[in-house]
Design a protein around this motif. Structure first.
Motif, mmCIF file in Angstrom:
data_model
loop_
_atom_site.group_PDB
_atom_site.id
_atom_site.type_symbol
_atom_site.label_atom_id
_atom_site.label_comp_id
_atom_site.label_asym_id
_atom_site.label_seq_id
_atom_site.Cartn_x
_atom_site.Cartn_y
_atom_site.Cartn_z
ATOM 1 N N ALA A 195 0.863 -1.185 0.000
ATOM 2 C CA ALA A 195 0.000 0.000 0.000
ATOM 3 C C ALA A 195 0.894 1.228 0.000
ATOM 4 O O ALA A 195 1.925 1.263 0.686
ATOM 5 C CB ALA A 195 -0.910 0.006 1.227
ATOM 6 N N TYR A 196 0.512 2.221 -0.797
ATOM 7 C CA TYR A 196 1.290 3.469 -0.864
ATOM 8 C C TYR A 196 0.649 4.533 0.008
ATOM 9 O O TYR A 196 -0.566 4.564 0.181
ATOM 10 C CB TYR A 196 1.386 3.960 -2.311
ATOM 11 C CG TYR A 196 2.255 3.072 -3.164
ATOM 12 C CD1 TYR A 196 3.644 3.184 -3.096
ATOM 13 C CD2 TYR A 196 1.711 2.112 -4.004
ATOM 14 C CE1 TYR A 196 4.466 2.363 -3.854
ATOM 15 C CE2 TYR A 196 2.516 1.290 -4.776
ATOM 16 C CZ TYR A 196 3.893 1.420 -4.696
ATOM 17 O OH TYR A 196 4.692 0.595 -5.446
ATOM 18 N N ARG A 197 1.524 5.406 0.547
ATOM 19 C CA ARG A 197 1.058 6.443 1.482
ATOM 20 C C ARG A 197 1.825 7.744 1.286
ATOM 21 O O ARG A 197 2.983 7.740 0.847
ATOM 22 C CB ARG A 197 1.296 5.978 2.936
ATOM 23 C CG ARG A 197 0.718 4.633 3.291
ATOM 24 C CD ARG A 197 -0.771 4.660 3.428
ATOM 25 N NE ARG A 197 -1.163 5.493 4.560
ATOM 26 C CZ ARG A 197 -2.363 6.078 4.670
ATOM 27 N NH1 ARG A 197 -3.256 5.926 3.732
ATOM 28 N NH2 ARG A 197 -2.656 6.805 5.718
ATOM 29 N N SER A 203 5.970 6.713 -9.754
ATOM 30 C CA SER A 203 5.405 8.061 -9.906
ATOM 31 C C SER A 203 4.005 8.125 -9.302
ATOM 32 O O SER A 203 3.264 7.129 -9.304
ATOM 33 C CB SER A 203 5.386 8.472 -11.377
ATOM 34 O OG SER A 203 4.167 8.132 -11.975
ATOM 35 N N HIS A 204 3.709 9.291 -8.772
ATOM 36 C CA HIS A 204 2.414 9.521 -8.130
ATOM 37 C C HIS A 204 1.825 10.839 -8.627
ATOM 38 O O HIS A 204 2.113 11.893 -8.065
ATOM 39 C CB HIS A 204 2.566 9.572 -6.602
ATOM 40 C CG HIS A 204 3.205 8.355 -6.011
ATOM 41 N ND1 HIS A 204 2.509 7.193 -5.734
ATOM 42 C CD2 HIS A 204 4.501 8.116 -5.660
ATOM 43 C CE1 HIS A 204 3.341 6.293 -5.218
ATOM 44 N NE2 HIS A 204 4.549 6.821 -5.163
ATOM 45 N N PRO A 205 1.017 10.785 -9.687
ATOM 46 C CA PRO A 205 0.322 12.002 -10.109
ATOM 47 C C PRO A 205 -0.747 12.324 -9.060
ATOM 48 O O PRO A 205 -1.386 11.410 -8.540
ATOM 49 C CB PRO A 205 -0.309 11.612 -11.451
ATOM 50 C CG PRO A 205 -0.400 10.130 -11.430
ATOM 51 C CD PRO A 205 0.700 9.630 -10.533
ATOM 52 N N ILE A 224 -4.549 13.772 -3.131
ATOM 53 C CA ILE A 224 -4.961 12.436 -3.573
ATOM 54 C C ILE A 224 -4.074 11.968 -4.718
ATOM 55 O O ILE A 224 -3.954 12.644 -5.743
ATOM 56 C CB ILE A 224 -6.426 12.449 -4.050
ATOM 57 C CG1 ILE A 224 -7.334 12.996 -2.941
ATOM 58 C CG2 ILE A 224 -6.874 11.050 -4.483
ATOM 59 C CD1 ILE A 224 -8.741 13.293 -3.418
ATOM 60 N N CYS A 225 -3.431 10.803 -4.532
ATOM 61 C CA CYS A 225 -2.680 10.211 -5.632
ATOM 62 C C CYS A 225 -3.680 9.580 -6.594
ATOM 63 O O CYS A 225 -4.530 8.791 -6.193
ATOM 64 C CB CYS A 225 -1.705 9.155 -5.113
ATOM 65 S SG CYS A 225 -0.920 8.268 -6.473
ATOM 66 N N LEU A 226 -3.565 9.954 -7.855
ATOM 67 C CA LEU A 226 -4.531 9.478 -8.845
ATOM 68 C C LEU A 226 -4.290 8.028 -9.248
ATOM 69 O O LEU A 226 -5.183 7.377 -9.781
ATOM 70 C CB LEU A 226 -4.499 10.396 -10.070
ATOM 71 C CG LEU A 226 -4.863 11.861 -9.768
ATOM 72 C CD1 LEU A 226 -4.637 12.739 -10.983
ATOM 73 C CD2 LEU A 226 -6.298 11.972 -9.266
ATOM 74 N N THR A 227 -3.087 7.518 -8.972
ATOM 75 C CA THR A 227 -2.804 6.117 -9.273
ATOM 76 C C THR A 227 -3.250 5.205 -8.128
ATOM 77 O O THR A 227 -3.653 4.066 -8.351
ATOM 78 C CB THR A 227 -1.284 5.920 -9.519
ATOM 79 O OG1 THR A 227 -0.861 6.864 -10.498
ATOM 80 C CG2 THR A 227 -0.989 4.511 -10.027
ATOM 81 N N HIS A 228 -3.165 5.725 -6.898
ATOM 82 C CA HIS A 228 -3.491 4.913 -5.712
ATOM 83 C C HIS A 228 -4.526 5.618 -4.821
ATOM 84 O O HIS A 228 -4.269 5.850 -3.639
ATOM 85 C CB HIS A 228 -2.213 4.635 -4.906
ATOM 86 C CG HIS A 228 -1.034 4.193 -5.726
ATOM 87 N ND1 HIS A 228 0.062 4.999 -5.996
ATOM 88 C CD2 HIS A 228 -0.803 3.003 -6.356
ATOM 89 C CE1 HIS A 228 0.930 4.327 -6.745
ATOM 90 N NE2 HIS A 228 0.432 3.129 -6.986
ATOM 91 N N PRO A 229 -5.692 5.943 -5.367
ATOM 92 C CA PRO A 229 -6.652 6.732 -4.592
ATOM 93 C C PRO A 229 -7.448 5.943 -3.558
ATOM 94 O O PRO A 229 -8.052 6.535 -2.666
ATOM 95 C CB PRO A 229 -7.592 7.293 -5.670
ATOM 96 C CG PRO A 229 -7.557 6.252 -6.746
ATOM 97 C CD PRO A 229 -6.150 5.706 -6.742
ATOM 98 N N PRO A 283 -5.260 3.522 0.434
ATOM 99 C CA PRO A 283 -5.526 4.859 -0.074
ATOM 100 C C PRO A 283 -4.343 5.786 0.143
ATOM 101 O O PRO A 283 -3.869 5.952 1.256
ATOM 102 C CB PRO A 283 -6.731 5.325 0.778
ATOM 103 C CG PRO A 283 -6.563 4.600 2.076
ATOM 104 C CD PRO A 283 -5.913 3.302 1.742
ATOM 105 N N MET A 284 -3.874 6.384 -0.944
ATOM 106 C CA MET A 284 -2.772 7.328 -0.851
ATOM 107 C C MET A 284 -3.392 8.725 -0.819
ATOM 108 O O MET A 284 -3.426 9.435 -1.832
ATOM 109 C CB MET A 284 -1.827 7.144 -2.033
ATOM 110 C CG MET A 284 -0.496 7.856 -1.851
ATOM 111 S SD MET A 284 0.600 7.481 -3.224
ATOM 112 C CE MET A 284 2.004 8.508 -2.768
ATOM 113 N N ILE A 285 -3.903 9.046 0.345
ATOM 114 C CA ILE A 285 -4.581 10.338 0.548
ATOM 115 C C ILE A 285 -3.991 10.998 1.785
ATOM 116 O O ILE A 285 -3.908 10.366 2.854
ATOM 117 C CB ILE A 285 -6.107 10.152 0.728
ATOM 118 C CG1 ILE A 285 -6.710 9.527 -0.540
ATOM 119 C CG2 ILE A 285 -6.777 11.491 1.035
ATOM 120 C CD1 ILE A 285 -8.186 9.199 -0.421
HETATM 121 CU CU CU Z 1 0.573 6.955 -5.569
#
Ligand code: CU
Length: 149
Positions: A67-69, A94-96, A129-134, A141-143
């Motif tokens: 999980a990305y954070r 990458s995290h848009p 909010i990361c659009l790849t990992h929302p 959730p990368m929020i």
């Molecule tokens: Cu991300």
């Protein structure tokens, strides 16, 4: 004679009332002036650092999960501050991202710093909010949360 005395007293009361009004008005103006001065005072720039992180492990069955954070997940700034948000890409290629309510979009890339400058105009909680990992389904959730107080 009695009337004259009454007249003088009324006059004195009138003068006293006018005096109180003037003092109240001057006090109000002074307080307002003070408040305006406080608002007009230069507010500092705040630099905040974040990184992109990743939780990663292998289950007993040998399945790799992750999980990305954003880290830290919540940052605080004062209303009126000029904010320099520096996000360093550590985990994930990458995290848009978007920052809701601030009209900011960007991308964090591994090994690079992304710098976001904004003015904290309005109080509120703004989500990055990361659009790849929302969400959980996309290894999130990368929020993160930017609190302007
Ligand atoms: Cu991300």
């Amino acid at each position: 004679m009695g009337n004259k005395v009454m007249f003088v007293r009324r006059g004195q009361i009138f003068v006293l009332a006018v005096g109180i009004c003037v003092i109240a008005a001057v006090t109000l103006l002074f307080q307002r002036g003070g408040a305006v001065t406080a608002d007009a005072m230069p507010v500092g720039e705040r630099t905040i650092h974040m990184v992109t992180g990743e939780f990663k492990t292998t289950t007993k069955e040998g399945k790799q999960i992750e999980a990305y954070r954003w880290d830290p997940g919540t940052v605080f700034v004062n209303k009126g501050e000029n904010v320099k948000l520096v996000i360093y890409g550590v985990n994930g290629e990458s995290h848009p991202f978007v920052i809701e309510g601030l009209d900011i979009t960007g991308k964090v890339t591994k090994g690079e710093e992304t710098i976001i400058n904004f003015h904290a105009s309005n109080e509120g909680i703004y989500r990055i909010i990361c659009l790849t990992h929302p969400d959980a389904a996309s290894s999130g959730p990368m929020i993160g949360y930017i609190v302007i107080d």
